[in-house]
Motif scaffolding. Structure first.
Motif, PDB file in Angstrom:
ATOM      1  N   PRO A 151     -76.616  46.690  17.029  1.00 34.07           N
ATOM      2  CA  PRO A 151     -77.896  46.228  17.206  1.00 34.07           C
ATOM      3  C   PRO A 151     -78.046  44.719  17.258  1.00 34.07           C
ATOM      4  O   PRO A 151     -78.867  44.159  17.804  1.00 34.07           O
ATOM      5  N   PHE A 152     -77.139  44.095  16.546  1.00 35.73           N
ATOM      6  CA  PHE A 152     -76.980  42.472  16.445  1.00 35.73           C
ATOM      7  C   PHE A 152     -76.828  42.018  17.981  1.00 35.73           C
ATOM      8  O   PHE A 152     -76.941  40.839  18.035  1.00 35.73           O
ATOM      9  N   ILE A 153     -76.425  42.774  18.725  1.00 38.58           N
ATOM     10  CA  ILE A 153     -76.166  42.486  20.166  1.00 38.58           C
ATOM     11  C   ILE A 153     -77.437  42.743  20.762  1.00 38.58           C
ATOM     12  O   ILE A 153     -78.119  41.948  21.747  1.00 38.58           O
ATOM     13  N   VAL A 154     -77.597  44.140  21.380  1.00 38.74           N
ATOM     14  CA  VAL A 154     -78.779  44.646  22.115  1.00 38.74           C
ATOM     15  C   VAL A 154     -80.283  44.048  21.717  1.00 38.74           C
ATOM     16  O   VAL A 154     -81.001  43.990  22.616  1.00 38.74           O
ATOM     17  N   LEU A 155     -80.656  44.276  20.320  1.00 39.77           N
ATOM     18  CA  LEU A 155     -81.793  43.946  19.949  1.00 39.77           C
ATOM     19  C   LEU A 155     -82.310  42.415  20.392  1.00 39.77           C
ATOM     20  O   LEU A 155     -83.255  42.352  20.866  1.00 39.77           O
ATOM     21  N   PRO A 156     -81.631  41.508  20.125  1.00 36.89           N
ATOM     22  CA  PRO A 156     -81.897  40.156  20.356  1.00 36.89           C
ATOM     23  C   PRO A 156     -81.909  39.962  22.040  1.00 36.89           C
ATOM     24  O   PRO A 156     -82.714  39.414  22.551  1.00 36.89           O
ATOM     25  N   MET A 157     -80.881  40.744  22.694  1.00 35.28           N
ATOM     26  CA  MET A 157     -80.968  40.916  24.323  1.00 35.28           C
ATOM     27  C   MET A 157     -82.090  41.376  24.725  1.00 35.28           C
ATOM     28  O   MET A 157     -82.789  40.613  25.809  1.00 35.28           O
ATOM     29  N   TRP A 158     -82.633  42.357  24.068  1.00 33.59           N
ATOM     30  CA  TRP A 158     -83.953  43.114  24.805  1.00 33.59           C
ATOM     31  C   TRP A 158     -85.151  42.154  24.322  1.00 33.59           C
ATOM     32  O   TRP A 158     -86.067  41.942  24.828  1.00 33.59           O
ATOM     33  N   GLY A 159     -85.126  41.576  22.948  1.00 38.54           N
ATOM     34  CA  GLY A 159     -86.082  40.663  22.638  1.00 38.54           C
ATOM     35  C   GLY A 159     -86.167  39.544  23.496  1.00 38.54           C
ATOM     36  O   GLY A 159     -87.463  39.058  23.566  1.00 38.54           O
ATOM     37  N   ARG A 160     -85.299  39.001  23.893  1.00 37.38           N
ATOM     38  CA  ARG A 160     -85.441  37.834  24.719  1.00 37.38           C
ATOM     39  C   ARG A 160     -85.558  38.269  26.521  1.00 37.38           C
ATOM     40  O   ARG A 160     -85.807  37.262  27.234  1.00 37.38           O
ATOM     41  N   ASP A 161     -85.411  39.532  26.635  1.00 40.35           N
ATOM     42  CA  ASP A 161     -85.503  39.853  28.091  1.00 40.35           C
ATOM     43  C   ASP A 161     -87.113  40.117  28.581  1.00 40.35           C
ATOM     44  O   ASP A 161     -87.809  40.736  27.819  1.00 40.35           O
ATOM     45  N   PRO A 162     -87.543  39.023  29.516  1.00 39.79           N
ATOM     46  CA  PRO A 162     -89.037  38.983  29.833  1.00 39.79           C
ATOM     47  C   PRO A 162     -89.547  40.604  30.359  1.00 39.79           C
ATOM     48  O   PRO A 162     -90.700  40.689  30.497  1.00 39.79           O
ATOM     49  N   ASN A 163     -88.545  41.272  30.897  1.00 36.85           N
ATOM     50  CA  ASN A 163     -88.961  42.397  31.470  1.00 36.85           C
ATOM     51  C   ASN A 163     -89.210  43.608  30.736  1.00 36.85           C
ATOM     52  O   ASN A 163     -89.553  44.666  30.828  1.00 36.85           O
ATOM     53  N   VAL A 164     -88.592  43.315  29.232  1.00 39.67           N
ATOM     54  CA  VAL A 164     -88.550  44.347  28.421  1.00 39.67           C
ATOM     55  C   VAL A 164     -89.843  44.192  27.606  1.00 39.67           C
ATOM     56  O   VAL A 164     -90.387  43.137  26.868  1.00 39.67           O
ATOM     57  N   LYS A 165     -91.015  45.136  27.590  1.00 41.39           N
ATOM     58  CA  LYS A 165     -92.137  45.031  27.077  1.00 41.39           C
ATOM     59  C   LYS A 165     -92.463  46.075  26.193  1.00 41.39           C
ATOM     60  O   LYS A 165     -92.046  47.301  26.396  1.00 41.39           O
ATOM     61  N   TYR A 166     -93.592  45.881  25.232  1.00 41.39           N
ATOM     62  CA  TYR A 166     -93.824  47.050  24.464  1.00 41.39           C
ATOM     63  C   TYR A 166     -94.895  48.098  25.294  1.00 41.39           C
ATOM     64  O   TYR A 166     -95.885  47.592  25.709  1.00 41.39           O
ATOM     65  N   LEU A 167     -94.409  49.320  25.170  1.00 42.41           N
ATOM     66  CA  LEU A 167     -95.216  50.231  26.195  1.00 42.41           C
ATOM     67  C   LEU A 167     -96.238  50.959  25.543  1.00 42.41           C
ATOM     68  O   LEU A 167     -97.124  51.617  26.268  1.00 42.41           O
TER      69      LEU A 167
END
Length: 480
Positions: A91-107
């Protein structure tokens, strides 16, 4: 190194959640407050907020946490198997990656029917729960078996280093995780089935002892979790990895010479570890009014119930010297005495391993010298050494060993020496008069070592008031 990796794991995961919470319209800080973070998570995924109560229930809390967490990443469109696996394992890798990805949004709320119709194919409620339970079980079993495991302190044997009600994280990685020796077992049950009782494991498949590489070698004075060696005997007869978990301080390494003189520990002739809050027993006799029990409770002192009888005015209390001076100031005291056994005292309840029957008397305060076996070390067998090492030779290393009129026989062959196959350790509790440890059963074999205690993540005071149940000053406290 492990502390650095653990810090990266915690900080990276918290940072990732911080970013995801902000994307979901929450305050970032809400992601990093223990318990409250899960309360907010329940809101984000559409689960009842009272579910957080289940986080305090062992076993159930694993499923609740992963249900909330995996539904949270679904709320951001992450539903593939590899995404679920990555969120659990790194999680320490993918959560920050998704958090900083502008294409990842709360649906939206992933448990709602509208969300499911719009983003996922339709699954029955039973299928959703089955998928969640299977994934949580597999993920948690791997983490618990090979990475890190939660552990609770049930007794006062390590007071004041560790307190009753401390919840710890124990690292399997430091010394290297053991390959499960009894792999067929009920998930999350150690050796006994919950509720119904009975064995929670099958011995149909047995795997020889093997330990994967670790980050460090085991060191003297580490606080170590290990399997209780005496459960190799009846009535338990449990396999090694299903024996009860104990936690003590490792004071004797393989090859060390251990002794004790009037409560003072010596290792290789030098003073051994002494806790800053070293405790011993004190005998207190009072008049019929007795001691102020509320005062003792406020001081969090533990009474030895075996010898305490308030009706007769007799109390035996585990205390530090500073606490003893405080208790001594109470009224009604007629006798106040520290209990220290002298060499040769033969109180059967405090008799020490190996319980010689030839006139030598060892007790919990006076024993040794005794050499801890080391792999490859050869010991001469005689009337003094056999009582010390016979159990290791027979029970832990699997040999047949017997004494006959003309000498000792190992696996049917006459011999006068033995060479050890494993390393062994000497474990003792910091609360020296209230600890069942190596003085009671002897050596701990290397294949019984579970892991290293890292830090306290929660501390629950059962005797505290409503507002002081949680010992906040002990949360995230490293264990030394």
């Amino acid at each position: 190194m492990w502390y650095i990796i653990l810090a990266i794991y915690i900080i990276g995961s918290a940072y990732g959640l911080f970013l995801l919470y902000k994307k979901a319209g929450k305050q970032g800080w809400e992601a990093i407050v223990p318990i409250y973070s899960q309360y907010v998570m329940a809101q984000l995924v559409g689960r009842p907020t009272w579910w957080i109560i289940w986080l305090f229930v062992p076993i159930v809390n694993v499923f609740i946490f992963y249900d909330l967490f995996l539904n949270l990443i679904k709320a951001f469109g992450k539903r593939r198997f590899w995404e679920n696996a990555a969120a659990v394992l790194v999680p320490f890798i993918v959560l920050p990656m998704w958090g900083r990805d502008p294409n990842v949004k709360y649906l939206g709320i992933p448990t709602s029917e509208e969300f499911k119709k719009k983003y996922f194919y339709k699954k029955s409620m039973g299928r959703e729960w089955a998928d969640a339970i299977i994934f949580a079980t597999v993920a948690a079993t791997l983490i618990r078996g090979f990475l890190i495991e939660a552990y609770m302190i049930p007794t006062g044997s390590m007071e004041r280093s560790l307190l009753i009600g401390d919840f710890l994280f124990v690292s399997k990685l430091n010394y290297g995780p053991r390959i499960p020796m009894t792999p067929l077992a009920f998930p999350f049950a150690h050796h006994t089935m919950p509720i119904t009782g009975g064995k929670a494991y099958s011995e149909a498949i047995k795997v020889p002892y093997k330990r994967l590489p670790g980050f460090q070698d085991i060191k003297r004075n580490d606080v170590v979790v290990f399997n209780y060696p005496m459960e190799a005997d009846a009535p338990f007869n449990r396999p090694i990895d299903k024996r009860e978990n104990y936690i003590k301080r490792l004071v004797g390494m393989p090859g060390d010479v251990i002794s004790m003189e009037r409560t003072k520990l010596f290792v290789n002739g030098e003073p051994g570890f002494v806790d800053e809050d070293f405790q011993t027993n004190y005998l207190i006799m009072t008049d019929p009014n007795g001691l102020n029990m509320q005062k003792l409770l406020d001081m969090r002192l533990e009474l030895d119930q075996r010898y305490t009888n308030p009706a007769s005015g007799q109390y035996v209390i585990h205390m530090t010297k500073e606490e003893a001076e405080e208790v001594k100031k109470m009224g009604n005291i007629k006798q106040f005495q520290e209990i220290i056994f002298e060499p040769g005292d033969n109180n059967s309840e405090y008799a020490a391993f190996p319980f010689y029957d030839n006139g030598i008397i060892w007790n919990y305060d006076n024993f040794g010298p005794i050499q801890v076996p080391k792999k490859g070390w050869t010991v001469k067998l005689d009337s003094l050494t056999v009582p010390l090492y016979e159990r290791a030779i027979k029970v832990y290393e699997g040999n047949t060993f017997e004494k006959k009129a003309d000498g000792y026989y190992l696996n049917g062959q006459k011999t006068d020496s033995y060479t050890f196959k494993m390393d062994y350790y000497w474990m003792m509790g910091d609360n020296r008069h209230n600890s069942l440890d190596s003085r009671g059963w002897g050596f701990v074999p290397e294949d019984h070592i579970v892991g290293k205690a890292l830090f306290t993540w929660l501390s629950w005071d059962e005797d505290g008031s409503f507002l002081s149940k949680i010992r906040w000053n002990r949360i995230f406290r490293p264990i030394h």
